[in-house]
Motif scaffolding. Sequence first.
Motif, short mmCIF file in Angstrom:
data_model
loop_
_atom_site.label_atom_id
_atom_site.label_comp_id
_atom_site.label_asym_id
_atom_site.label_seq_id
_atom_site.Cartn_x
_atom_site.Cartn_y
_atom_site.Cartn_z
N MET A 300 0.84 -1.19 0.00
CA MET A 300 0.00 0.00 0.00
C MET A 300 0.88 1.25 0.00
SD MET A 300 -2.91 1.26 2.71
CE MET A 300 -1.99 2.61 3.46
N PRO A 301 0.62 2.21 -0.88
CA PRO A 301 1.44 3.41 -0.93
C PRO A 301 1.02 4.45 0.12
CG PRO A 301 -0.24 3.54 -2.61
CD PRO A 301 -0.42 2.20 -1.93
N TYR A 302 1.99 5.25 0.55
CA TYR A 302 1.71 6.41 1.39
C TYR A 302 2.85 7.40 1.24
CZ TYR A 302 4.84 4.21 4.87
OH TYR A 302 5.91 3.63 5.51
N ILE A 303 2.63 8.64 1.67
CA ILE A 303 3.61 9.71 1.49
C ILE A 303 4.84 9.45 2.37
CG2 ILE A 303 4.03 12.18 1.76
CD1 ILE A 303 2.17 11.47 -0.54
N ALA A 304 6.02 9.66 1.81
CA ALA A 304 7.26 9.45 2.54
C ALA A 304 7.30 10.28 3.82
CB ALA A 304 8.45 9.81 1.66
N GLY A 305 7.66 9.64 4.92
CA GLY A 305 7.79 10.33 6.20
C GLY A 305 6.51 10.46 6.99
N SER A 306 5.36 10.20 6.37
CA SER A 306 4.09 10.32 7.08
C SER A 306 3.77 9.03 7.83
CB SER A 306 2.96 10.66 6.10
OG SER A 306 2.71 9.58 5.22
N GLU A 307 2.68 9.05 8.58
CA GLU A 307 2.27 7.88 9.35
C GLU A 307 1.06 7.23 8.67
OE1 GLU A 307 3.92 6.82 11.93
OE2 GLU A 307 5.23 8.56 12.20
N PRO A 308 1.19 6.02 8.13
CA PRO A 308 0.04 5.38 7.50
C PRO A 308 -1.04 5.02 8.52
CG PRO A 308 1.89 3.85 7.64
CD PRO A 308 2.41 5.19 8.06
N HIS A 309 -2.29 5.18 8.12
CA HIS A 309 -3.44 4.98 9.01
C HIS A 309 -3.84 3.50 9.00
CE1 HIS A 309 -7.05 6.11 11.19
NE2 HIS A 309 -7.82 5.60 10.25
N LEU A 310 -3.08 2.69 9.71
CA LEU A 310 -3.25 1.24 9.66
C LEU A 310 -3.68 0.69 11.01
CD1 LEU A 310 0.09 0.49 7.79
CD2 LEU A 310 -2.16 0.88 6.77
N ILE A 311 -4.08 -0.57 11.02
CA ILE A 311 -4.39 -1.24 12.28
C ILE A 311 -3.12 -1.34 13.13
CG2 ILE A 311 -5.23 -3.39 13.30
CD1 ILE A 311 -7.37 -1.68 11.93
N SER A 312 -1.97 -1.37 12.48
CA SER A 312 -0.68 -1.42 13.19
C SER A 312 -0.14 -0.03 13.50
CB SER A 312 0.34 -2.18 12.34
OG SER A 312 0.49 -1.55 11.07
N GLU A 313 -1.00 0.99 13.58
CA GLU A 313 -0.56 2.37 13.66
C GLU A 313 0.44 2.61 14.79
OE1 GLU A 313 -4.11 4.60 14.13
OE2 GLU A 313 -4.57 3.81 16.11
N TYR A 314 1.44 3.43 14.46
CA TYR A 314 2.49 3.86 15.38
C TYR A 314 3.32 2.70 15.94
CZ TYR A 314 0.20 8.34 14.97
OH TYR A 314 -0.35 9.50 14.47
N ALA A 315 3.42 1.60 15.17
CA ALA A 315 4.43 0.60 15.51
C ALA A 315 5.80 1.26 15.38
CB ALA A 315 4.32 -0.60 14.57
N LEU A 316 6.77 0.83 16.17
CA LEU A 316 8.04 1.54 16.23
C LEU A 316 9.02 1.16 15.13
CD1 LEU A 316 8.79 1.73 20.06
CD2 LEU A 316 7.49 3.29 18.62
N SER A 317 9.14 -0.12 14.80
CA SER A 317 10.18 -0.55 13.88
C SER A 317 9.69 -0.88 12.48
CB SER A 317 10.90 -1.79 14.45
OG SER A 317 11.60 -1.45 15.63
#
Length: 424
Positions: A300-317
């Motif tokens: 799935m594409p998303y903008i470089a450096g942004s945070e994708p709005h996923l179920i795994s949101e804000y995972a660290l690694s």
Amino acid sequence: MLDTRRGAAGAALLLLAQGTAQAGGFIEDSQGSLTLRNFYFDRDYKGESNISARREWAQGFILNLKSGFTEGPVGFGLDLQGMLGVQLDSSRDRVGTGLLPVQRGSGEAAQEYSELGITGKVRYSKTELHVGTVMPRLPILISSPARLLWQTFRGGHLRSQDIQGLSLQGGYLNRMNQRDSTDYQKITIAAPNGRFDGTAESDEFIFLGSDYALTKALTLSYYHARLDEIYQQNYLGAIHQFKLGPGEFKTDFRWFLSDEEGDGKAGSVDNQYVGVAFGYKLGGHRLTVGGALSSGDSAMPYIAGSEPHLISEYALSSEFLNADEHYWNVRYDYDFAAVGIPGLTGMLRFMRGTNVELPERLGGSGQSESERDLELSYVVQSGPLKNVALRVRNARYQNSFAANATMRDDNETRVNVDYTWKLW
């Protein structure tokens, strides 16, 4: 093409033209704050790697000055944001955390860096247009707050809440400034693990969408976004919360459909992402289980450096967003206010992704990854340190990818100390 700098300057001139007789709301409703953010980042790589660690410590200062709006049917305002990052500890063999810019030539982290954001704004009824520096927080683009300073964009962002229960949003962006940079650049696509051509650039990111509260318990969302000549994306979401027994049950559904746009300068984009999370809150406890399926010929594409709005949101690694990945997680949160310690919260989460499809040079098909996150946060409730926030996070990440993949086995620790001082 929207010239955001001229737009912000034009808004400022319009403000002056209103005259002091109409400037009451502009001044009376203004507010100012200074946020101090201390950030320690330590990612210790395990196994085969030409880099043993990325480890830095920095201090950030974020000044926000926001005006109100001039009086009258159409109100005008102006916001200023100044951000400064200062190095406290770094070395050439440990740079690349995203906290500090890396200087060309020397390969060392900058001693300090800063930027100024100017945003002109116009309000009519419950509709606002912001032009200049903007930081969207939408399903199709979340400006990342995950390092010392925020990621910012230049463009225009229109928001309307004139219809009860309905929020409409649209915008045009033509430049982005990454979290560890002072330079605005053309917009690019995130390309970890060789997913896309990360050097492909675009001058135009357009988005349009809405959130509708169908009932007090159910909110529906739809957004469309297009990164010119690279990809386009549709998002459909639903959040449903209701009382169940002595607690509260929450369902969070997220669906993305993405494909290439125009010439597809970053390569083939063909992805469908479907994710859902179920959570139950009882007293200070909250238990959440979720899963997601990624299908199609690409990630799935998303903008470089942004945070994708996923179920795994804000995972660290890792974002657990590789092609064909099957993802699941279990998360437990606890608010210690339930046992008489207000301000203290904790979180434990385990995430796993299987069936990962990578290029052959990075491991090929059938790969897997997992991450365990621990978090403890505390906000001082009283005394001279009232509202000082301490946040400690630790992650252990492992995968079966080749050693030259973007994500590698690591142990990661992040420590934040934040304080926001209201100037007026």
